[in-house]
Design an enzyme around this catalytic site. Structure first.
Site, short mmCIF file in Angstrom:
data_model
loop_
_atom_site.label_atom_id
_atom_site.label_comp_id
_atom_site.label_asym_id
_atom_site.label_seq_id
_atom_site.Cartn_x
_atom_site.Cartn_y
_atom_site.Cartn_z
N ASP A 40 0.83 -1.20 0.00
CA ASP A 40 0.00 0.00 0.00
C ASP A 40 0.87 1.26 0.00
OD1 ASP A 40 -2.08 -1.65 0.08
OD2 ASP A 40 -2.81 -1.08 2.08
N PHE A 43 2.21 1.97 -3.39
CA PHE A 43 1.14 2.49 -4.24
C PHE A 43 0.89 3.97 -3.92
CE2 PHE A 43 -3.23 3.31 -5.49
CZ PHE A 43 -3.32 2.67 -6.73
N ASP A 44 0.77 4.26 -2.63
CA ASP A 44 0.53 5.64 -2.22
C ASP A 44 1.67 6.57 -2.64
OD1 ASP A 44 -1.79 4.82 -1.14
OD2 ASP A 44 -1.09 4.81 0.95
N SER A 89 -36.83 1.00 -17.97
CA SER A 89 -36.86 0.19 -16.75
C SER A 89 -37.35 -1.21 -17.14
CB SER A 89 -37.77 0.83 -15.71
OG SER A 89 -39.05 0.95 -16.25
N GLU A 179 -24.87 -0.91 -12.34
CA GLU A 179 -25.39 -0.40 -11.09
C GLU A 179 -24.23 -0.07 -10.16
OE1 GLU A 179 -28.71 -0.58 -11.49
OE2 GLU A 179 -29.57 -0.40 -9.49
N TYR A 231 -23.85 -4.45 -16.34
CA TYR A 231 -24.82 -5.45 -16.77
C TYR A 231 -25.38 -5.25 -18.17
CZ TYR A 231 -28.22 -1.96 -15.15
OH TYR A 231 -28.93 -0.82 -14.96
N LYS A 320 -38.59 -10.03 -8.38
CA LYS A 320 -38.12 -9.36 -7.16
C LYS A 320 -38.35 -10.25 -5.95
CE LYS A 320 -38.82 -4.85 -6.98
NZ LYS A 320 -38.12 -3.61 -6.69
S1 IVH Z 1 -31.03 -4.71 -17.44
C1 IVH Z 1 -33.49 -2.59 -20.67
N1 IVH Z 1 -29.77 -6.01 -15.56
O1 IVH Z 1 -33.00 -2.65 -12.41
C2 IVH Z 1 -32.92 -3.39 -19.60
N2 IVH Z 1 -30.99 -4.06 -14.96
O2 IVH Z 1 -35.95 -1.56 -13.79
C3 IVH Z 1 -31.90 -2.68 -18.85
N3 IVH Z 1 -30.80 -3.49 -12.58
O3 IVH Z 1 -32.82 0.56 -12.68
C4 IVH Z 1 -31.75 -3.14 -17.49
N4 IVH Z 1 -29.49 -5.14 -12.01
O4 IVH Z 1 -30.57 -0.39 -13.22
C5 IVH Z 1 -30.56 -4.96 -15.86
N5 IVH Z 1 -28.56 -7.21 -14.00
C6 IVH Z 1 -29.33 -6.20 -14.31
C7 IVH Z 1 -29.74 -5.26 -13.33
C8 IVH Z 1 -30.59 -4.21 -13.69
C9 IVH Z 1 -30.13 -4.07 -11.58
C10 IVH Z 1 -31.66 -2.29 -12.41
C11 IVH Z 1 -31.56 -1.28 -13.50
C12 IVH Z 1 -32.88 -0.58 -13.48
C13 IVH Z 1 -33.78 -1.59 -12.86
C14 IVH Z 1 -34.72 -2.12 -13.91
#
Ligand code: IVH
Length: 677
Positions: A40, A43-44, A89, A179, A231, A320
């Site tokens: 470390d 690196f620093d 979404s 994310e 993702y 979910k």
């Molecule tokens: S795909 C068009 N993959 O979930 C598809 N979204 O409503 C694009 N999220 O706010 C999204 N993990 O940020 C996808 N493995 C994942 C995800 C992911 C989290 C979030 C995304 C969005 C919400 C979808």
């Protein structure tokens, strides 16, 4: 260009580039491959050397230098940006049956074509989009409302798992989406530190991640240990990307992105269900939070065939997880007194693990809540936590109820000052009426007054306010403006406030006299008058006298001001001591009138279509504002439209039409900049 200096600096430039490359490589090995190649300290040392060189030769510093990871740049505001590709979404469900329906619907729609699914984790954080051009990060934007987000590039650069330069092969122009999550361990450590420093802890890792990305000081963001989970990949030219989502992510990994390994190609519903089952349990072993599973059709050419619904694609769905629920012992109840005197009972719980964090406290809202839940002394309470919410008491665990348990006796007197509590008719909560003699109310009001969104007197933190109060100098907000430098110097047990500090404080108070009327109105701390309400009241009445003299009925004419708020405002001004405070503030020079500008011609000749919901204006207000600046408002988009002003929840049809006719879409922020607000 100065030829001499550029020639002379070539060795320095080369050395800096070498250092930067090496630091980036070490960073990559450490965060992506868990490999520490140097100590470390080493690196620093290298980082400091590069920082020093950049300071000495700023013209040689790269905007993507690894020193940016340490932060240091300050974000005054976050520019709003219209997404190049809207951030859609996902349709989501808590029901396995609906996942089965999604699967069979998709299979039918694809009518015999062979295809697979990918199942991956639904990270519980903040969605952002990263634009890369020629292998370099050029912009990072939050999802926002899907159409318009905030430019958080400076803060994103501090996240070690966001590559600043890509390695190997990469498309020339594309967007990486993912994310930003706050890993549990770092989250808890940060919250503990906040609490010891007297700051409000974050409710959950998601809020903390979101708050971190919006920090003004990027060096502070750098300390937050955020993680970027990629993702999704897309671009203006899809033909340069692989034909499956799985391969796109694999490619992204080779470019240097952190793509979590928990992604699986599934051929049918049985495999999808077993992936879901596995993660429903295994999710708590992950170092970060997930709130579900995302299922996507793997073959990207099929996405167009399946198309979109109003706001989400038909080729993907999110399952979910239900909120987790635990039972834990209610050890005691504390009663907190807020700045308006409202009493909030808080359950002190036997610490319990829930949703990846330890829960020690949960609000019991008010006396009604305790009574409705039928909570008794010594009960075990059922606590639930969804993805986005703070731990919530949802009931009593009756299986653990002790025989003869006695109902909670709600307090009758203020725990801070001993005054008998009052409960207004029709109100669920109790409050302490001793507003002038109850310590947390006095300090709370002062804290609110100086807070950032109110008067923004940041030299006055809670400790200093406490000091001024205990020294007998400040009892109410108007007293602040009677302070004299000579009273301040040497204040505190070990002379906390010195000459310079006193000067700064006096200057900050002076500066606060320019704070606009709507924020002064908010700063007064009238119950239920929030930032938005204050703004609307200020615009409607334009000055404090008019508000003071308004009847409850007149007050409730204002948009967003309901009967309860109107009553509270009217009631506040019936107290002579409040009138006196307002008078003293006015005499001190605070703004008590709305500053209105005369109409100008900034939008002359422009035809503007307005769509969606706005932060700073109601629909009518924004239309009036456009006209005020000389623009014309039109209801539909045509070739004559100058631009489309897009707010939150803008209809997808409007966007499509604008794109088709090549009409520029601008955000509320861009509009504000245009009119010079
Ligand atoms: S795909 C068009 N993959 O979930 C598809 N979204 O409503 C694009 N999220 O706010 C999204 N993990 O940020 C996808 N493995 C994942 C995800 C992911 C989290 C979030 C995304 C969005 C919400 C979808």
């Amino acid at each position: 260009m100065d030829l001499f200096s550029s020639i002379n600096l070539e060795p320095e430039r080369q050395h800096m580039e070498q250092l930067a490359n090496e630091l980036e490589r070490l960073n990559h090995e450490y965060y992506m491959n868990d490999r520490s190649l140097v100590s470390d300290e080493e690196f620093d040392r290298m980082m400091r050397e590069l920082q020093d060189l950049e300071q000495r030769y700023p013209e040689l510093a790269s905007p993507l230098s690894p020193t940016k990871r340490v932060g240091g740049e300050v974000n005054k505001t976050f520019r709003q940006v219209v997404h190049r590709f809207p951030m859609l979404s996902l349709g989501n469900t808590y029901s396995i049956e609906e996942i089965e329906e999604f699967e069979s619907r998709t299979r039918k729609a694809l009518d015999g074509i062979s295809f697979t699914y990918t199942c991956e984790l639904k990270y519980d954080g903040v969605a952002i989009g990263l634009t890369y051009k020629h292998g370099r990060l050029v912009q990072a934007v939050t999802r926002g409302n899907g159409t318009v987000g905030d430019d958080i590039t400076t803060n994103a650069k501090t996240i070690p798992t966001i590559p600043l330069h890509l390695t190997g092969n990469y498309p020339d122009d594309f967007e990486a989406r993912g994310e930003v999550v706050y890993p549990f361990e770092a989250f808890e450590a940060m919250n503990t530190q906040r609490e010891t420093e007297g700051e409000e802890p974050f409710a959950n890792p998601r809020n903390a991640a979101s708050g971190s990305l919006k920090l003004q000081d990027s060096a502070e963001c750098a300390k937050r240990k955020l993680l970027f989970c990629m993702y999704f990949m897309m671009g203006p030219d899809e033909t340069v990307l692989p034909d499956t989502h799985f391969e796109r992510l694999e490619w992204a990994r080779q470019m240097g992105f952190k793509v979590q390994p928990y992604i699986q190609e599934c051929k049918d519903i049985t495999e999808i269900k077993s992936f879901i089952d596995h993660w429903d349990h295994a999710r708590w072993d992950l170092p970060f939070g997930i709130d579900g599973i995302v299922i996507k059709v793997n073959q990207t050419p099929l996405w167009d065939r399946l198309g979109l619904t109003a706001k989400s694609p038909r080729w993907a769905i999110a399952y979910k997880f239900r909120a987790e629920r635990v039972s834990t012992l209610l050890e005691s109840i504390s009663y907190q007194v807020g700045r308006t005197g409202v009493i909030t009972p808080v359950a002190n719980l036997q610490p319990v693990h829930l949703g990846g964090t330890t829960v020690r406290r949960a609000t019991l809202v008010n006396a009604d809540f305790i009574q409705k839940m039928g909570i008794c002394k010594g009960d075990h309470l059922l606590i639930e936590k969804g993805g986005e919410i703070i731990p919530k008491v949802v009931g009593v665990d009756m299986e653990q109820r002790q025989a003869g348990a006695m109902p909670i006796q709600y307090i009758t007197h203020c725990p801070e000052c001993g005054s008998p509590l009052v409960r207004a008719d029709g109100e669920a909560g109790h409050y302490c009426p001793n507003s002038d003699g109850c310590h947390p109310q006095i300090i709370g009001r002062l804290e609110h007054f100086v807070s950032r969104r109110a008067m923004n007197i940041d030299t006055l933190g809670p400790e200093r306010l406490e000091l001024l109060y205990s020294a007998g100098l400040v009892h109410n907000i108007a007293d602040l403006y009677d302070l004299k430098k000579s009273q301040l110097v040497g204040l505190g047990t070990d002379a906390t406030i010195q000459d310079k500090g006193a000067d700064n404080l006096m200057a900050a108070l002076e500066e606060s006299k320019n704070v606009p009327f709507e924020r002064v109105l908010f700063a007064l701390g009238i119950r239920y008058v929030g930032e938005v309400g204050a703004k609307k009241l200020a615009r409607y009445f334009t000055n404090i006298e008019a508000i003071m003299q308004a009847s409850e009925e007149e007050l409730s004419q204002v948009e967003d001001v309901g009967e309860v708020t109107a009553h509270a405002i009217h009631e506040w001004f019936t107290h002579p001591e409040h009138i006196l405070i307002v008078e003293r503030l006015r005499k001190a020079g605070l703004q008590m009138t709305l500053q209105q500008s005369d109409g100008d011609h900034k939008l002359d000749g422009l035809t503007i279509v307005v769509s969606g919901v706005f932060v700073h204006f109601s629909r009518d207000e924004i239309k009036a504002d456009i006209e005020h600046h000389g623009g014309k408002v039109s209801g539909s988009i045509s070739g004559k439209t100058s631009f489309l002003l897009a707010g939150d929840k803008m209809g997808p049809e409007k966007r499509k039409k604008a794109e088709k006719l090549d009409v520029k879409i601008i955000s509320e922020q861009e509009y504000l900049e245009m009119i010079g607000d």
